[in-house]
Design a protein around this motif. Structure first.
Motif, PDB file in Angstrom:
ATOM      1  N   ASP C 260      -2.179   2.511   3.801  1.00 34.47           N
ATOM      2  CA  ASP C 260      -1.605   1.179   3.733  1.00 34.47           C
ATOM      3  C   ASP C 260      -2.505   0.233   4.524  1.00 34.47           C
ATOM      4  O   ASP C 260      -2.888   0.523   5.664  1.00 34.47           O
ATOM      5  CB  ASP C 260      -0.207   1.233   4.339  1.00 34.47           C
ATOM      6  CG  ASP C 260       0.435  -0.128   4.395  1.00 34.47           C
ATOM      7  OD1 ASP C 260       0.985  -0.559   3.370  1.00 34.47           O
ATOM      8  OD2 ASP C 260       0.344  -0.770   5.455  1.00 34.47           O
ATOM      9  N   GLY C 261      -2.837  -0.888   3.899  1.00 35.92           N
ATOM     10  CA  GLY C 261      -3.752  -1.830   4.534  1.00 35.92           C
ATOM     11  C   GLY C 261      -3.282  -2.302   5.898  1.00 35.92           C
ATOM     12  O   GLY C 261      -4.077  -2.428   6.831  1.00 35.92           O
ATOM     13  N   ASP C 262      -1.992  -2.537   6.041  1.00 40.60           N
ATOM     14  CA  ASP C 262      -1.487  -3.007   7.334  1.00 40.60           C
ATOM     15  C   ASP C 262      -1.654  -1.939   8.410  1.00 40.60           C
ATOM     16  O   ASP C 262      -1.956  -2.254   9.569  1.00 40.60           O
ATOM     17  CB  ASP C 262       0.001  -3.381   7.214  1.00 40.60           C
ATOM     18  CG  ASP C 262       0.193  -4.639   6.380  1.00 40.60           C
ATOM     19  OD1 ASP C 262      -0.778  -5.413   6.241  1.00 40.60           O
ATOM     20  OD2 ASP C 262       1.309  -4.842   5.874  1.00 40.60           O
ATOM     21  N   GLU C 263      -1.471  -0.685   8.020  1.00 38.58           N
ATOM     22  CA  GLU C 263      -1.661   0.396   8.997  1.00 38.58           C
ATOM     23  C   GLU C 263      -3.128   0.515   9.394  1.00 38.58           C
ATOM     24  O   GLU C 263      -3.445   0.809  10.546  1.00 38.58           O
ATOM     25  CB  GLU C 263      -1.173   1.719   8.414  1.00 38.58           C
ATOM     26  CG  GLU C 263       0.341   1.803   8.324  1.00 38.58           C
ATOM     27  CD  GLU C 263       0.811   3.048   7.578  1.00 38.58           C
ATOM     28  OE1 GLU C 263       2.008   3.354   7.678  1.00 38.58           O
ATOM     29  OE2 GLU C 263      -0.019   3.703   6.903  1.00 38.58           O
ATOM     30  N   VAL C 264      -4.009   0.306   8.427  1.00 45.67           N
ATOM     31  CA  VAL C 264      -5.437   0.343   8.758  1.00 45.67           C
ATOM     32  C   VAL C 264      -5.751  -0.750   9.775  1.00 45.67           C
ATOM     33  O   VAL C 264      -6.439  -0.520  10.778  1.00 45.67           O
ATOM     34  CB  VAL C 264      -6.297   0.187   7.478  1.00 45.67           C
ATOM     35  CG1 VAL C 264      -7.776   0.034   7.842  1.00 45.67           C
ATOM     36  CG2 VAL C 264      -6.103   1.389   6.549  1.00 45.67           C
ATOM     37  N   VAL C 265      -5.200  -1.936   9.538  1.00 46.00           N
ATOM     38  CA  VAL C 265      -5.428  -3.050  10.477  1.00 46.00           C
ATOM     39  C   VAL C 265      -4.867  -2.713  11.855  1.00 46.00           C
ATOM     40  O   VAL C 265      -5.506  -2.938  12.885  1.00 46.00           O
ATOM     41  CB  VAL C 265      -4.781  -4.346   9.924  1.00 46.00           C
ATOM     42  CG1 VAL C 265      -4.804  -5.452  10.971  1.00 46.00           C
ATOM     43  CG2 VAL C 265      -5.500  -4.790   8.655  1.00 46.00           C
ATOM     44  N   ALA C 266      -3.672  -2.124  11.876  1.00 41.79           N
ATOM     45  CA  ALA C 266      -3.031  -1.836  13.154  1.00 41.79           C
ATOM     46  C   ALA C 266      -3.774  -0.766  13.947  1.00 41.79           C
ATOM     47  O   ALA C 266      -3.816  -0.798  15.181  1.00 41.79           O
ATOM     48  CB  ALA C 266      -1.579  -1.399  12.915  1.00 41.79           C
TER      49      ALA C 266
END
Lengths: 280, 280, 280
Positions: C260-266
């Protein structure tokens, strides 16, 4: 149809497990391991013999043969020809899987050469079957369900011309011998996310053809329908609880190994009808 | 025997993990991935170098070498010869796994050629070992337990003639150097349902031979017994809780990686005796 | 840097899934299956076409190409040359992974030949990158973190000379185009215990390059950083709860598929800076 394909699938599954057919696989380097494990899981014995000088004699003693054109090196191309000759001389049923034919010239030419040599069955996705039938140029594929229906006519034509059972994999698998047509609606999309998910089905089909060939009334069309049913029902069990394609692949081998004939009968979503060129 | 093989297995497992032997594998295309993962899991470093022009020099710097004849393409056959010459020149111990010899002529001839070149060990099922010993014609195999006992005499004869340790895999693994004979009763039948379950053992044997070769009193016979013990005990842990062959294969790699010497000692079911031709 | 690499990773991941780039892989026989599954999991379509007579035309229609030199048979060497020519003629970005170069002569010569043909990116461990840069003789590798830092200067030099993005895998991945340097500190050591853990990253990089090439402002350096971020963050998710390398490999494919892109960012631990020859 007088024979219930789901009940026949249950019988043939028992027969595969009881007779443990030696299943000779000439297949691509990407899926050898998964294919061998799928054949073992369903209850047969795989053997990956793709050497010139060995493939022909081995096909003669095997119960069934798969020739998959996914990565046909020069050595493997010669071995495939030798294996087909050996299988035909001995009466061993064999399955042709013309992976990715259409635009790629070497495998396309080889597929056309081999399909003329009387495979018991040909298996692939719609674009591959259209390319083999001479009515498509291959390609990456469009929506699978549409493809399967679009392929029905050319598949039946190919079946009549080659005298092979033609199996078109998709969201619904379409299987025809030119006279009859079956649609198997079981399966799960995760199977398309595991490399070899289609290729291994070709090997399982060869195992089922081997078991079927030893029965009183062999029927290659039904054997192919049965292999698809068992395989696709196992995919449904595997998908239930899978966290993604990695765990699905593992669970799929477990599900094939524990596949139960009664469960196949209970879950089967299959229709068999006389082929109606106009409707298809 | 003055040396407890289970305690020696625990020591050699520590030594493999401490020295991380470079384990050169020339193996068949069906099992390369599983084999490399098994070697990594047990604590060694795998390298699959099977090119003519590279295999010989690489075998000279490796700690151990496996030559598995499962899919011996022409290129790989030459590379195997080159690797064996390189290993012998450098004193690298090597394992020969003559997969499916007997009826298949190319690999059978190559196996007979290579076994004369002083492998440290030869590994296979009973029909393969009988074919290599010249007392069997190969085949699909009968009941494995019977086979192992029937192979004891020919295996000891082969060991004396080739001066290699001979390991016969089955429900009970039989290992002999012609003077001593060990029977390892650990393992699980699920290992036979994972393709490469036997082939990867050959690579683990090569890693154990590499570790053993660096000790004060190397003993290839004991090293092969130890590799089998660690491998078969891991299979028991993996089988406990497995839902089928798919999950077993995954759990087996986990079990190899977490194998503990004390657990091997606690679980070991191994007997070592002087070889008694009459009794065997 | 004006562009946040983690946010770019999230965007490119979406783009890969939206455009499903055809990712042509010429790779070694040990990792074909795992590589194809990783490419499928991240959302692209893999195709392993390594035949002379097919590889060139296929590279011309593919979105991205990987050339991995792990087991370069004579046939595959010719196919690699053909594929590179086809990719270059069509503008298809390609990744070179010079596995185990240094001491092994055939692949080393081929790697030097291919790196002169303008790959978009080169990927490997520190000893491989030093060998390609001409400042190291290859080897089994020392501590990976030390290696990555030691490779920074030669990697930047290699990037400027070859005009390729150079990615050095290690505990911290170092990526440079000669002007910029990124360090990705995500990942898990278990990835080094799964064969193909590095090789499959090369294929994922090819998929990301393909997606990036279709954007308004393609930036191969950022695309390679993004591929590494997504891949290494997935490794962290996979390691959490894994019982060993077997279950890690399965969970890794699941994690790539559900990334998930948001998890990658986090989770991203990435630094991008201008390359400072003195500091590096």
């Amino acid at each position: 149809m007088s024979i219930d394909p789901a009940r026949r699938a249950s019988e043939l599954l028992d027969l595969v497990r009881g007779t443990v057919p030696l299943t000779h696989c000439i297949t691509n380097s990407v899926v050898t391991n998964f294919t061998a494990n799928a054949v073992l899981a369903v209850g047969a014995t795989p053997a990956m013999v793709d050497l010139v000088g060995e493939a022909g004699m081995f096909a003669g003693v095997a119960g069934g043969l798969l020739v998959n054109l996914g990565t046909p090196t020069p050595e493997q191309r010669e071995a495939a020809r030798e294996a087909v000759a050996g299988a035909n001389a001995a009466g061993t049923p064999w399955v042709l899987d013309p992976v990715a034919i259409g635009a790629l010239p070497i495998r396309t030419a080889l597929a056309h050469e081999l399909v003329a040599l009387r495979p018991a069955a040909v298996r692939g996705n719609a674009s591959e079957m259209l390319a083999l039938a001479g009515t498509g140029g291959g390609g990456r594929g469009v929506d699978a369900a549409d493809e399967t229906d679009a392929a029905a006519g050319p598949a039946a034509e190919l079946a009549r011309r080659s005298r092979a059972v033609v199996a078109v994999s998709g969201a619904v698998d379409l299987i025809t011998d030119g006279e009859r047509v079956a649609r198997v609606a079981n399966g799960d999309a995760l199977l398309t996310k595991v490399t070899g998910g289609g290729c291994a089905l070709g090997a399982v089909m060869a195992a089922f053809l081997a078991a079927d060939a030893g029965t009183a009334e062999p029927d290659a069309f039904l054997a192919i329908v049965c292999a698809s049913l068992v395989y696709e029902v196992a995919a449904e069990f595997a998908a239930d609880g899978a966290a993604g394609p990695g765990s699905f692949g593992v669970r799929f081998l477990d599900a094939l190994a524990s596949a139960d004939g009664d469960e196949v009968v209970a879950r089967a979503r299959v229709e068999v009808a006389a082929f109606d060129g106009a409707a298809a």
